[in-house]
Design a protein around this motif. Sequence first.
Motif, short mmCIF file in Angstrom:
data_model
loop_
_atom_site.label_atom_id
_atom_site.label_comp_id
_atom_site.label_asym_id
_atom_site.label_seq_id
_atom_site.Cartn_x
_atom_site.Cartn_y
_atom_site.Cartn_z
N GLU A 172 15.75 -4.24 -8.14
CA GLU A 172 16.33 -3.01 -7.57
C GLU A 172 16.17 -2.93 -6.06
O GLU A 172 16.71 -2.03 -5.42
N GLU A 173 15.39 -3.87 -5.51
CA GLU A 173 15.11 -3.90 -4.06
C GLU A 173 14.51 -2.58 -3.59
O GLU A 173 14.96 -1.98 -2.61
N ILE A 174 13.49 -2.12 -4.33
CA ILE A 174 12.78 -0.90 -3.97
C ILE A 174 11.29 -1.19 -3.90
O ILE A 174 10.81 -2.16 -4.49
N PRO A 175 10.52 -0.37 -3.18
CA PRO A 175 9.07 -0.62 -3.05
C PRO A 175 8.33 -0.41 -4.37
O PRO A 175 8.69 0.44 -5.18
N MET A 176 7.30 -1.20 -4.54
CA MET A 176 6.37 -1.02 -5.65
C MET A 176 5.02 -0.62 -5.05
O MET A 176 4.37 -1.42 -4.36
N TYR A 177 4.62 0.61 -5.28
CA TYR A 177 3.33 1.08 -4.78
C TYR A 177 2.27 0.87 -5.84
O TYR A 177 2.47 1.18 -7.02
N VAL A 178 1.13 0.36 -5.41
CA VAL A 178 0.02 0.05 -6.32
C VAL A 178 -1.19 0.85 -5.88
O VAL A 178 -1.53 0.89 -4.69
N ILE A 179 -1.84 1.51 -6.86
CA ILE A 179 -3.01 2.33 -6.52
C ILE A 179 -4.17 2.02 -7.46
O ILE A 179 -3.99 1.57 -8.59
N HIS A 180 -5.36 2.27 -6.95
CA HIS A 180 -6.60 2.16 -7.73
C HIS A 180 -7.61 3.11 -7.10
O HIS A 180 -7.71 3.18 -5.87
N PRO A 181 -8.37 3.87 -7.89
CA PRO A 181 -9.24 4.91 -7.30
C PRO A 181 -10.32 4.39 -6.37
O PRO A 181 -10.74 5.10 -5.45
N THR A 182 -10.79 3.16 -6.59
CA THR A 182 -11.80 2.59 -5.67
C THR A 182 -11.22 1.44 -4.86
O THR A 182 -11.95 0.57 -4.38
N ALA A 183 -9.89 1.44 -4.70
CA ALA A 183 -9.18 0.50 -3.83
C ALA A 183 -9.33 -0.95 -4.24
O ALA A 183 -9.24 -1.85 -3.39
N GLN A 184 -9.57 -1.21 -5.51
CA GLN A 184 -9.58 -2.59 -5.98
C GLN A 184 -8.15 -3.10 -6.09
O GLN A 184 -7.23 -2.34 -6.38
N ARG A 185 -7.97 -4.40 -5.86
CA ARG A 185 -6.63 -4.98 -5.90
C ARG A 185 -6.39 -5.57 -7.30
O ARG A 185 -6.98 -6.58 -7.67
N MET A 186 -5.52 -4.89 -8.04
CA MET A 186 -5.23 -5.30 -9.42
C MET A 186 -4.10 -6.32 -9.49
O MET A 186 -3.84 -6.89 -10.54
N THR A 187 -3.40 -6.51 -8.39
CA THR A 187 -2.32 -7.49 -8.31
C THR A 187 -2.12 -7.87 -6.85
O THR A 187 -2.47 -7.10 -5.94
N ASN A 188 -1.58 -9.05 -6.61
CA ASN A 188 -1.28 -9.47 -5.24
C ASN A 188 0.10 -9.01 -4.79
O ASN A 188 0.48 -9.23 -3.64
N LYS A 189 0.84 -8.41 -5.69
CA LYS A 189 2.18 -7.94 -5.37
C LYS A 189 2.17 -6.47 -4.96
O LYS A 189 1.21 -5.75 -5.20
N GLY A 190 3.25 -6.04 -4.33
CA GLY A 190 3.43 -4.63 -4.03
C GLY A 190 2.72 -4.16 -2.78
O GLY A 190 2.06 -4.93 -2.08
N ILE A 191 2.86 -2.87 -2.52
CA ILE A 191 2.24 -2.21 -1.37
C ILE A 191 1.05 -1.40 -1.89
O ILE A 191 1.22 -0.46 -2.68
N HIS A 192 -0.14 -1.75 -1.44
CA HIS A 192 -1.35 -1.10 -1.94
C HIS A 192 -1.68 0.11 -1.07
O HIS A 192 -1.93 -0.02 0.13
N LEU A 193 -1.67 1.28 -1.69
CA LEU A 193 -2.01 2.51 -0.99
C LEU A 193 -3.50 2.78 -1.15
O LEU A 193 -4.04 2.69 -2.26
N VAL A 194 -4.16 3.13 -0.05
CA VAL A 194 -5.61 3.36 -0.10
C VAL A 194 -5.97 4.74 0.48
O VAL A 194 -7.06 4.95 0.98
#
Length: 354
Positions: A240-262
């Motif tokens: 879809e050519e849209i952003p994928m935002y990734v979140i985690h409550p303690t900022a751990q990286r669950m994937t190498n893809k997407g934009i990680h919001l902290v």
Amino acid sequence: MKIGILTFQFAHNYGALLQAYALKCYMDQLGHNAVVINYIPDKLRKEYSMNPFDYSRNLKVVLSLTVRNYRRRKQNRLFNQFQNDELELGQEIFTRDRLINVLNACDVVSVGSDQVWNTGITGEIKSYFLEKDVYVKKLSYAASFGTDEISEFQRNAVNESLPLYSKVSVRELQAQRILERNGIQSELVCDPVFLLNRMDWDTFARKPESMKNDHRFILMYGLSVNSNLAKAATSYAEAEEIPMYVIHPTAQRMTNKGIHLVDVGPREFVWLIQHAEKVYSNSFHATAFSIMYGKTLVYDSVKGLGSRVESLFHSLGMGFLDGVNEYNLGIIPEKTIADYAKTGKEFLSKALIS
């Protein structure tokens, strides 16, 4: 009436804090003085610490945690601020004796919601079962074991403590069945987040400061690595050519893809679900808010986590499938959600006056 709420208020976890906030707000709306008890069990005292030496003395581990905690610092402030301002937490309580004294200063003690009876989380302590030394009126609200089976320790705690409750309610059908097998009658009620309506959550929600003005985006949230969800989310975002935002409550990286919001605290979490085109998660509370906002949810039913979401779907007349599946939660009628919320409201109205 002063009501002490014993739950997981210490956790830097979206669902834990949002359910505690919702229950406190609703009890306050009923005219009571709801107080969230700031008890922190030994096993969980260091769980959310920003000091890497609390976890390890291994220099590689300490370095890794130092980097993560630097990334996490703003999000940590958001959680702390929420706990202080919205939950109005008092002095921390670490010992059983101090906890019992504080609970006995209340008119009523309510344990739950969340997985307060899951000793895999709390350790083998009986505090969350409200021991017999707590002599004031006791009840449980939407308490959960978080598993489909319980241990001998849990069984003993149930049989010793729960017969002394004035009323017992649980969040999942499986928990109700566990209690029935042990001779305890309980009511099945909604998670506290459903006690507040969507307008309440609209007012509560706040956009993360770091987000761009994306009209379309998807959200991925999980507490552990899930390659199935990551693959599905990445595939959709790229197509879809849209952003994928990734979140985690303690900022751990669950994937190498997407934009990680902290910079995502509890308020920002609700906003992200509210505005996401799709939500990819195996979280109970991400599912709950996706239901409230009629979102498309891609959910992976992970073995060993019990039947929490399955029970929720069943309560709302939704089918539930194994594996990774996409659910259009917008088809659930608003009346069905309102009726589900009524289970909790009616329970509390009876429990707090009888």
